[in-house]
Write an enzyme that holds these catalytic residues in place. Structure first.
Site, PDB file in Angstrom:
ATOM      1  N   LYS A  72      -1.650   3.041   7.203  1.00  0.00           N
ATOM      2  CA  LYS A  72      -2.775   3.549   8.003  1.00  0.00           C
ATOM      3  C   LYS A  72      -3.361   2.453   8.891  1.00  0.00           C
ATOM      4  O   LYS A  72      -3.044   1.280   8.736  1.00  0.00           O
ATOM      5  CB  LYS A  72      -3.861   4.136   7.104  1.00  0.00           C
ATOM      6  CG  LYS A  72      -3.345   5.090   6.053  1.00  0.00           C
ATOM      7  CD  LYS A  72      -2.632   6.298   6.638  1.00  0.00           C
ATOM      8  CE  LYS A  72      -1.848   6.988   5.550  1.00  0.00           C
ATOM      9  NZ  LYS A  72      -1.915   8.393   5.532  1.00  0.00           N
TER      10      LYS A  72
HETATM   11  C1  LIG Z   1      -2.123   9.217   4.458  1.00  0.00           C
HETATM   12  C2  LIG Z   1      -2.686  10.538   4.660  1.00  0.00           C
HETATM   13  C3  LIG Z   1      -3.143  11.298   3.583  1.00  0.00           C
HETATM   14  C4  LIG Z   1      -3.003  10.870   2.143  1.00  0.00           C
HETATM   15  O1  LIG Z   1      -3.698   9.714   1.859  1.00  0.00           O
HETATM   16  P1  LIG Z   1      -3.608   9.099   0.375  1.00  0.00           P
HETATM   17  O2  LIG Z   1      -4.289   7.773   0.476  1.00  0.00           O
HETATM   18  O3  LIG Z   1      -2.154   8.987   0.044  1.00  0.00           O
HETATM   19  O4  LIG Z   1      -4.307  10.054  -0.518  1.00  0.00           O
HETATM   20  C5  LIG Z   1      -3.694  12.535   3.854  1.00  0.00           C
HETATM   21  N1  LIG Z   1      -3.791  12.999   5.120  1.00  0.00           N
HETATM   22  C6  LIG Z   1      -3.353  12.300   6.176  1.00  0.00           C
HETATM   23  C7  LIG Z   1      -3.494  12.883   7.551  1.00  0.00           C
HETATM   24  C8  LIG Z   1      -2.782  11.048   5.989  1.00  0.00           C
HETATM   25  O5  LIG Z   1      -2.332  10.354   7.038  1.00  0.00           O
END
Ligand SMILES: *Cc1c(COP(=O)(O)O)cnc(C)c1O
Length: 264
Positions: A72
């Protein structure tokens, strides 16, 4: 699998896909007067702005969720955050994060009560230390991603109409997470799998975001087979090109040149 019995809508969970911001104001107008919550999945859009709205500021949505997984925009190793402006709900979330426990100082300085079953969803101090320094770099990360997206948008025109840039919504400053280009694989004469593999052999990694959720076995088990032509049409054409803040402009050229060799 047991079907859900109460079919009334409790909450809507819009996703700011790839970093572009869903019009939450319009969504709110549609559900006006109904007891429906908006829980925004803001994972892709951290740092984004649309007029006076900053992603996750909780002025329109009831809650916004962020992930700080390593892929992210900002990372904490794992973990995430929920932002909101409702102190009571925040208190409830804090309790659920930590075994459902709340402090009860009226009973004693040591005392706590467990009124419901919670979880251990706590981020560690080590992760948070990283998260705090990452947050300070958010503007820099965001600007770099915007620059890379602009460069892709310019350079990809050489590949039109076989490959088109992502459709861009007007009047917003996205916190770009993905560069999800639109490929016409039929016109290209190669499958997505062939294009991905050819790119790998050129040293370029790509990914598909995402397989439509309603086609995942868990959800077909829960809700049966659903036909969502918009999601499926999007899925057929999408392929995300590399986008990360350590990427240099020359890397964008490398990706585009590799695509030209494979596709033209
Ligand atoms: C990464 C992501 C998630 C999941 O995040 P986690 O930290 O794995 O719970 C959910 N929605 C979107 C749009 C994401 O990019």
């Amino acid at each position: 699998m047991e079907q859900h019995k109460d079919k009334s809508i409790k909450a809507i969970l819009p996703v700011h896909l790839a970093g572009q911001i869903v019009d939450l104001q319009a969504l709110k107008a549609v559900i006006a007067g109904k007891n429906i919550k908006i829980i925004a999945d803001s994972c892709h859009a951290i740092g984004g702005k649309q007029g006076a709205y900053s992603v996750g500021d909780g002025t329109i949505e009831d809650m916004s969720c962020f992930s700080f997984h390593p892929v992210k925009t900002i990372c904490m190793g794992e973990g995430g955050a929920i932002t909101l402006n409702d102190p009571d709900l925040a208190e409830r979330l804090r309790a659920l994060r930590s075994h459902g426990m709340i402090k009860t100082p009226n009973i004693g300085a040591w005392a706590y009560e467990m009124n419901e079953l919670g979880y251990n969803y706590r981020a560690t101090d080590f992760q948070c230390a990283l998260g705090i320094t990452q947050l300070q770099k958010l503007d820099r990360f965001k600007t770099k991603r915007q620059e890379l997206v602009s460069l892709y948008n310019q350079m990809i025109t050489d590949l039109a109409p076989l490959i088109l840039p992502p459709k861009q919504l007007d009047g917003q400053e996205p916190g770009w997470h993905l560069y999800a280009a639109r490929f016409d694989f039929d016109a290209i004469g190669k499958t997505r799998d062939q294009v991905m593999k050819a790119l790998i052999s050129e040293g370029v990694g790509t990914q598909v975001h995402y397989i439509p959720v309603h086609n995942q076995p868990y959800y077909t088990g829960l809700y049966g087979t659903q036909t969502l032509p918009g999601a499926e049409a999007y899925y057929q054409k999408t392929l995300s090109l590399p986008l990360y803040p350590l990427m240099e402009k020359e890397d964008v050229c490398t990706v585009i040149e590799a695509l030209k060799r494979i596709i033209l």
